[in-house]
Design a protein around this motif. Structure first.
Motif, short mmCIF file in Angstrom:
data_model
loop_
_atom_site.label_atom_id
_atom_site.label_comp_id
_atom_site.label_asym_id
_atom_site.label_seq_id
_atom_site.Cartn_x
_atom_site.Cartn_y
_atom_site.Cartn_z
N MET A 7 2.06 11.32 -12.48
CA MET A 7 2.15 11.32 -11.03
C MET A 7 2.26 12.77 -10.59
SD MET A 7 2.06 9.73 -8.19
CE MET A 7 2.17 8.03 -8.78
N VAL A 8 1.35 13.19 -9.74
CA VAL A 8 1.26 14.59 -9.33
C VAL A 8 1.63 14.70 -7.85
CG1 VAL A 8 -0.21 16.63 -9.19
CG2 VAL A 8 -0.59 14.94 -11.01
N VAL A 9 2.53 15.63 -7.54
CA VAL A 9 2.95 15.89 -6.17
C VAL A 9 2.47 17.28 -5.77
CG1 VAL A 9 4.90 16.04 -4.57
CG2 VAL A 9 5.01 14.48 -6.53
N ARG A 10 1.80 17.37 -4.66
CA ARG A 10 1.33 18.66 -4.14
C ARG A 10 1.68 18.75 -2.66
NH1 ARG A 10 -3.27 16.87 -7.19
NH2 ARG A 10 -3.70 18.16 -9.03
N THR A 11 1.69 19.97 -2.14
CA THR A 11 1.89 20.15 -0.71
C THR A 11 1.07 21.33 -0.21
OG1 THR A 11 3.52 20.48 1.05
CG2 THR A 11 3.91 21.65 -1.01
N ASP A 12 0.63 21.21 1.04
CA ASP A 12 -0.01 22.34 1.72
C ASP A 12 0.90 22.88 2.82
OD1 ASP A 12 -0.20 20.21 3.45
OD2 ASP A 12 -2.37 20.29 3.70
N ALA A 23 0.81 -1.21 0.00
CA ALA A 23 0.00 0.00 0.00
C ALA A 23 0.84 1.26 0.00
CB ALA A 23 -0.93 0.01 1.21
N ASN A 24 2.14 1.13 0.22
CA ASN A 24 3.03 2.29 0.28
C ASN A 24 3.69 2.57 -1.07
OD1 ASN A 24 2.43 2.51 3.00
ND2 ASN A 24 4.27 1.40 3.65
N LEU A 25 4.23 3.78 -1.20
CA LEU A 25 4.93 4.19 -2.42
C LEU A 25 6.22 4.89 -2.02
CD1 LEU A 25 4.65 4.37 -5.55
CD2 LEU A 25 3.71 6.66 -5.20
N ALA A 43 -7.37 8.41 -2.20
CA ALA A 43 -7.09 8.01 -3.58
C ALA A 43 -5.62 8.18 -3.96
CB ALA A 43 -7.96 8.81 -4.54
N GLY A 44 -4.75 8.52 -2.98
CA GLY A 44 -3.35 8.73 -3.28
C GLY A 44 -2.46 8.26 -2.16
N TRP A 45 -1.33 8.93 -2.00
CA TRP A 45 -0.35 8.59 -0.96
C TRP A 45 0.12 9.89 -0.31
CZ3 TRP A 45 -0.46 6.88 -5.92
CH2 TRP A 45 -0.59 5.49 -6.13
N LEU A 79 11.89 8.92 0.03
CA LEU A 79 10.83 9.04 1.03
C LEU A 79 9.82 7.91 0.83
CD1 LEU A 79 10.22 12.89 0.70
CD2 LEU A 79 11.59 11.73 2.44
N THR A 80 9.04 7.64 1.85
CA THR A 80 7.97 6.65 1.76
C THR A 80 6.64 7.33 2.05
OG1 THR A 80 9.41 4.82 2.44
CG2 THR A 80 7.03 4.48 2.66
N ALA A 81 5.71 7.20 1.09
CA ALA A 81 4.37 7.76 1.24
C ALA A 81 3.39 6.63 1.52
CB ALA A 81 3.96 8.52 -0.03
N GLN A 82 2.51 6.84 2.46
CA GLN A 82 1.52 5.84 2.82
C GLN A 82 0.20 6.12 2.11
OE1 GLN A 82 1.53 6.15 7.14
NE2 GLN A 82 3.12 4.58 7.30
N ARG A 83 -0.54 5.04 1.85
CA ARG A 83 -1.83 5.19 1.19
C ARG A 83 -2.73 6.11 1.99
NH1 ARG A 83 -3.73 5.19 -3.50
NH2 ARG A 83 -2.74 3.20 -3.99
N SER A 84 -3.34 7.07 1.29
CA SER A 84 -4.26 8.02 1.92
C SER A 84 -5.35 8.36 0.91
CB SER A 84 -3.50 9.28 2.35
OG SER A 84 -4.38 10.24 2.90
#
Length: 224
Positions: A176-181, A129-131, A156-158, A149-154
């Motif tokens: 593949m789209v990367v966003r940040t708040d 489930a991780n990416l 519809a994305g990670w 880095l390791t992103a966890q499933r969240s």
């Protein structure tokens, strides 16, 4: 007379039809299934996705067909994570249709790989489930680059969270789209003085062939 007039009006009135989902809506049991059955646009997307799934498996070898089936099962979990959120459901269904119909995603072994173009490099590696991921991109002569880095499933994305920087990754329409708040924290951790991460897109069509390990060497030193 009024009763007869009402009957005539009922007979002459146009029949209101609704788009049908790919499954029997009388058996809908989850918020996601109910949302698909309630909204015509989602019902239509669901039918298109089911048709694309059948066509992709029908045109594939046995090994590819098995892979597509496993990917579909995993995708259903991501779809259902949207609950009844109409925008989320629309996005993940459109993404799945693209994944089933675009040649580069239909024939690839998932997302794992090294992606390169003139402006960026990105490594992706699916682990359940991780990416795992890293990337380097240039903006106006300055750059932003991460370690692995390791992103966890969240949903519809990670999502990856490290030193106050939250990066959200989604597979959208062949990219593949990367966003940040948390722009300030991510800029401090990963960017030069005049670059920042707000939204970064890596087309999946830019996958480098024949590379099984996308993390050999530093992110800016890889054989793209």
């Amino acid at each position: 007379m009024r009763y007869l007039w009402f009957i005539c009006l009922f007979i002459l009135s146009p029949t209101i039809s609704h788009a049908q989902a790919s499954f029997d809506c009388s058996l809908a049991a989850t918020p996601t299934e109910n949302a698909i059955c309630t909204h015509d646009d989602l019902s239509q997307l669901d039918r298109q996705m089911a048709s694309a799934f059948r066509d992709a498996r029908g045109a594939a070898s046995q090994n590819q067909s098995d892979r597509i089936l496993n990917e579909q099962r995993a995708w259903l979990g991501r779809r259902d994570a949207c609950g009844s959120d109409r925008d989320c459901l629309s996005r993940v269904m459109r993404d799945r249709i693209d994944a089933l119909t675009l040649p580069e995603t239909t024939q690839s072994a998932g997302l794992t790989g090294l992606y390169c173009n003139d402006a960026a490099v990105m490594g992706l590696q699916e682990q359940g489930a991780n990416l795992r991921f890293d990337f380097l991109f240039f903006s106006g002569g300055f750059s932003c680059g991460t370690g692995i880095l390791t992103a966890q499933r969240s949903g519809a994305g990670w999502t990856s969270m490290s030193d106050g920087c939250r990066l959200n990754l989604t597979h959208e329409g062949g990219a593949m789209v990367v966003r940040t708040d948390t722009v300030a924290a991510c800029q401090e951790n990963y960017c030069g003085a005049r670059a920042a991460i707000t939204e970064f897109r890596m087309p999946l069509a830019d996958k480098a062939p024949g590379i099984s390990d996308p993390f050999i060497g530093g992110v800016g030193e890889r054989p793209c």
